[in-house]
Write a protein that holds these residues in place. Sequence first.
Motif, PDB file in Angstrom:
ATOM      1  N   PHE A   1       0.835  -1.202   0.000  1.00 21.76           N
ATOM      2  CA  PHE A   1       0.000   0.000   0.000  1.00 21.76           C
ATOM      3  C   PHE A   1       0.871   1.253   0.000  1.00 21.76           C
ATOM      4  CE2 PHE A   1      -2.550   3.212   2.352  1.00 21.76           C
ATOM      5  CZ  PHE A   1      -3.553   3.365   1.412  1.00 21.76           C
ATOM      6  N   ILE A   2       1.874   1.274   0.852  1.00 26.25           N
ATOM      7  CA  ILE A   2       2.781   2.428   0.920  1.00 26.25           C
ATOM      8  C   ILE A   2       3.495   2.645  -0.411  1.00 26.25           C
ATOM      9  CG2 ILE A   2       4.939   3.239   1.975  1.00 26.25           C
ATOM     10  CD1 ILE A   2       3.930   1.999   4.617  1.00 26.25           C
ATOM     11  N   ASN A   3       3.828   1.543  -1.086  1.00 22.27           N
ATOM     12  CA  ASN A   3       4.529   1.634  -2.375  1.00 22.27           C
ATOM     13  C   ASN A   3       3.586   1.846  -3.563  1.00 22.27           C
ATOM     14  OD1 ASN A   3       6.992   1.217  -1.107  1.00 22.27           O
ATOM     15  ND2 ASN A   3       6.905  -1.010  -1.361  1.00 22.27           N
ATOM     16  N   LYS A   4       2.278   1.992  -3.274  1.00 25.58           N
ATOM     17  CA  LYS A   4       1.256   2.251  -4.291  1.00 25.58           C
ATOM     18  C   LYS A   4       1.202   1.152  -5.362  1.00 25.58           C
ATOM     19  CE  LYS A   4       1.320   7.256  -3.650  1.00 25.58           C
ATOM     20  NZ  LYS A   4       1.350   8.582  -4.290  1.00 25.58           N
ATOM     21  N   GLU A   5       1.332  -0.094  -4.900  1.00 25.76           N
ATOM     22  CA  GLU A   5       1.255  -1.240  -5.804  1.00 25.76           C
ATOM     23  C   GLU A   5      -0.175  -1.746  -5.959  1.00 25.76           C
ATOM     24  OE1 GLU A   5       3.925  -4.000  -4.044  1.00 25.76           O
ATOM     25  OE2 GLU A   5       5.694  -2.741  -4.343  1.00 25.76           O
ATOM     26  N   ILE A   6      -1.080  -1.249  -5.126  1.00 23.74           N
ATOM     27  CA  ILE A   6      -2.487  -1.650  -5.157  1.00 23.74           C
ATOM     28  C   ILE A   6      -3.347  -0.394  -5.104  1.00 23.74           C
ATOM     29  CG2 ILE A   6      -2.262  -3.993  -4.230  1.00 23.74           C
ATOM     30  CD1 ILE A   6      -2.531  -2.887  -1.459  1.00 23.74           C
ATOM     31  N   ASP A   7      -4.607  -0.515  -5.548  1.00 26.63           N
ATOM     32  CA  ASP A   7      -5.502   0.641  -5.598  1.00 26.63           C
ATOM     33  C   ASP A   7      -6.218   0.899  -4.278  1.00 26.63           C
ATOM     34  OD1 ASP A   7      -5.128   1.059  -8.467  1.00 26.63           O
ATOM     35  OD2 ASP A   7      -6.274  -0.799  -8.695  1.00 26.63           O
ATOM     36  N   PHE A   8      -6.462  -0.196  -3.545  1.00 28.45           N
ATOM     37  CA  PHE A   8      -7.371  -0.147  -2.389  1.00 28.45           C
ATOM     38  C   PHE A   8      -6.915  -1.263  -1.460  1.00 28.45           C
ATOM     39  CE2 PHE A   8     -11.438  -1.216  -0.327  1.00 28.45           C
ATOM     40  CZ  PHE A   8     -12.051   0.021  -0.145  1.00 28.45           C
ATOM     41  N   ALA A   9      -6.833  -0.990  -0.166  1.00 24.93           N
ATOM     42  CA  ALA A   9      -6.345  -1.993   0.781  1.00 24.93           C
ATOM     43  C   ALA A   9      -7.326  -2.167   1.923  1.00 24.93           C
ATOM     44  CB  ALA A   9      -4.984  -1.585   1.333  1.00 24.93           C
ATOM     45  N   SER A  10      -7.543  -3.408   2.306  1.00 24.95           N
ATOM     46  CA  SER A  10      -8.437  -3.687   3.425  1.00 24.95           C
ATOM     47  C   SER A  10      -8.027  -5.005   4.079  1.00 24.95           C
ATOM     48  CB  SER A  10      -9.883  -3.780   2.939  1.00 24.95           C
ATOM     49  OG  SER A  10     -10.765  -3.968   4.022  1.00 24.95           O
ATOM     50  N   PRO A  11      -7.799  -5.015   5.397  1.00 20.77           N
ATOM     51  CA  PRO A  11      -7.927  -3.878   6.307  1.00 20.77           C
ATOM     52  C   PRO A  11      -6.606  -3.116   6.438  1.00 20.77           C
ATOM     53  CG  PRO A  11      -7.503  -5.862   7.562  1.00 20.77           C
ATOM     54  CD  PRO A  11      -7.553  -6.286   6.116  1.00 20.77           C
ATOM     55  N   ILE A  12      -6.713  -1.836   6.767  1.00 21.33           N
ATOM     56  CA  ILE A  12      -5.547  -1.013   7.082  1.00 21.33           C
ATOM     57  C   ILE A  12      -5.847  -0.245   8.373  1.00 21.33           C
ATOM     58  CG2 ILE A  12      -4.238   1.058   6.419  1.00 21.33           C
ATOM     59  CD1 ILE A  12      -3.257  -1.240   4.854  1.00 21.33           C
ATOM     60  N   THR A  13      -4.980  -0.357   9.341  1.00 23.40           N
ATOM     61  CA  THR A  13      -5.173   0.413  10.575  1.00 23.40           C
ATOM     62  C   THR A  13      -4.725   1.857  10.342  1.00 23.40           C
ATOM     63  OG1 THR A  13      -2.942   0.033  11.466  1.00 23.40           O
ATOM     64  CG2 THR A  13      -4.610  -1.644  11.936  1.00 23.40           C
ATOM     65  N   LYS A  14      -5.317   2.768  11.077  1.00 26.18           N
ATOM     66  CA  LYS A  14      -4.886   4.164  10.983  1.00 26.18           C
ATOM     67  C   LYS A  14      -3.446   4.330  11.463  1.00 26.18           C
ATOM     68  CE  LYS A  14      -9.299   6.553  10.967  1.00 26.18           C
ATOM     69  NZ  LYS A  14     -10.096   7.659  11.499  1.00 26.18           N
ATOM     70  N   PHE A  15      -3.016   3.449  12.336  1.00 22.26           N
ATOM     71  CA  PHE A  15      -1.629   3.432  12.788  1.00 22.26           C
ATOM     72  C   PHE A  15      -0.679   3.342  11.593  1.00 22.26           C
ATOM     73  CE2 PHE A  15       2.157   0.990  13.942  1.00 22.26           C
ATOM     74  CZ  PHE A  15       2.617   1.648  15.079  1.00 22.26           C
ATOM     75  N   ASP A  16      -1.069   2.545  10.591  1.00 22.02           N
ATOM     76  CA  ASP A  16      -0.233   2.366   9.399  1.00 22.02           C
ATOM     77  C   ASP A  16      -0.562   3.366   8.296  1.00 22.02           C
ATOM     78  OD1 ASP A  16       1.267   0.009  10.280  1.00 22.02           O
ATOM     79  OD2 ASP A  16      -0.648  -1.036  10.160  1.00 22.02           O
ATOM     80  N   GLY A  17      -1.852   3.612   8.076  1.00 20.74           N
ATOM     81  CA  GLY A  17      -2.264   4.480   6.974  1.00 20.74           C
ATOM     82  C   GLY A  17      -1.931   5.940   7.175  1.00 20.74           C
ATOM     83  N   ASP A  18      -1.949   6.393   8.430  1.00 20.78           N
ATOM     84  CA  ASP A  18      -1.665   7.799   8.704  1.00 20.78           C
ATOM     85  C   ASP A  18      -0.244   8.191   8.308  1.00 20.78           C
ATOM     86  OD1 ASP A  18      -4.182   8.266   9.611  1.00 20.78           O
ATOM     87  OD2 ASP A  18      -3.661   8.447  11.731  1.00 20.78           O
ATOM     88  N   VAL A  19       0.649   7.216   8.286  1.00 23.34           N
ATOM     89  CA  VAL A  19       2.040   7.488   7.919  1.00 23.34           C
ATOM     90  C   VAL A  19       2.130   8.080   6.514  1.00 23.34           C
ATOM     91  CG1 VAL A  19       4.299   6.422   7.492  1.00 23.34           C
ATOM     92  CG2 VAL A  19       2.903   5.662   9.423  1.00 23.34           C
ATOM     93  N   VAL A  20       1.222   7.650   5.649  1.00 22.99           N
ATOM     94  CA  VAL A  20       1.263   8.094   4.247  1.00 22.99           C
ATOM     95  C   VAL A  20       0.024   8.919   3.868  1.00 22.99           C
ATOM     96  CG1 VAL A  20       2.806   6.297   3.422  1.00 22.99           C
ATOM     97  CG2 VAL A  20       0.356   5.828   3.571  1.00 22.99           C
ATOM     98  N   LYS A  21      -0.689   9.416   4.892  1.00 25.41           N
ATOM     99  CA  LYS A  21      -1.838  10.301   4.673  1.00 25.41           C
ATOM    100  C   LYS A  21      -2.882   9.672   3.749  1.00 25.41           C
ATOM    101  CE  LYS A  21       0.921  14.453   5.485  1.00 25.41           C
ATOM    102  NZ  LYS A  21       1.413  15.744   4.940  1.00 25.41           N
ATOM    103  N   ALA A  22      -3.280   8.459   4.090  1.00 27.20           N
ATOM    104  CA  ALA A  22      -4.273   7.737   3.297  1.00 27.20           C
ATOM    105  C   ALA A  22      -5.668   8.313   3.508  1.00 27.20           C
ATOM    106  CB  ALA A  22      -4.274   6.265   3.702  1.00 27.20           C
ATOM    107  N   PHE A  23      -6.555   8.038   2.545  1.00 18.86           N
ATOM    108  CA  PHE A  23      -7.986   8.310   2.697  1.00 18.86           C
ATOM    109  C   PHE A  23      -8.638   7.023   3.180  1.00 18.86           C
ATOM    110  CE2 PHE A  23      -6.563  11.196  -0.700  1.00 18.86           C
ATOM    111  CZ  PHE A  23      -6.943  12.421  -0.151  1.00 18.86           C
TER     112      PHE A  23
END
Length: 234
Positions: free
Chosen positions: A70-92
């Motif tokens: 997800f961080i490397n933008k190899e996928i369009d949509f990821a589930s599940p992702i915790t905010k702990f991880d997603g906030d690092v890259v400012k995910a929606f």
Amino acid sequence: MKSIIKLFIFVTLCFSSYSRTITVGTHYSPPWSDGKCFGAEIDIIKEAFSYSNISVRCKYFSYARLVRSFINKEIDFASPITKFDGDVVKAFYSDNFIPYVDVALGLKNQTISVNDLSQFNIVAYQGAKNYLGDKYVFAISKSPSYFETSDRDSQLEMLKSQRVELIVGEKNIMINLASKIIKKDVYTNVVLKKWDIRAASYDKELIESFNKGLKIMKKKNRIKEIFKKFNIIH
């Protein structure tokens, strides 16, 4: 000739809109996601996107690799992702739709506290120490034996052979796998964390389309119906 060209463009645009396919990154976690692009979580994702004429293909990872992909933008949509991880890259993020609950399960029907974990031999999912808080970390630091692994099957085999007394993982996943591997009841001894788990994307419009579909599904009672289909325990 011009009319034919216009018709061709119109048909092409309609077809492109209808046939858009995205790659959803997820991980093997029955009954949520069974490894073949089915399961309660995946069925909700597919149906929610269907209202925006978006189809889904799944790509499976361990959770750690899912986050990296997800961080490397190899996928369009990821589930599940915790905010702990997603906030690092400012995910929606999507609206909440997955009631993940981490618990400690055992073969004995007993009720314990987080502090009591210090008395047991435990195997947990990989990275549990990073997610379950200071009380958990302190308790397992005094445990006679503590081990983390990404292999859920091996967790259950260790419980089955009584090499450990407790396993730590998501409630529905571990109960589902226990029915196949241990083939006897396992019991929730302590609830460790009720997760605010969501799906995530870099594409804000994609998240908006998904959330729109979720709202439609909630109005139609579809999410509850899917949970019932897959025996999700709340």
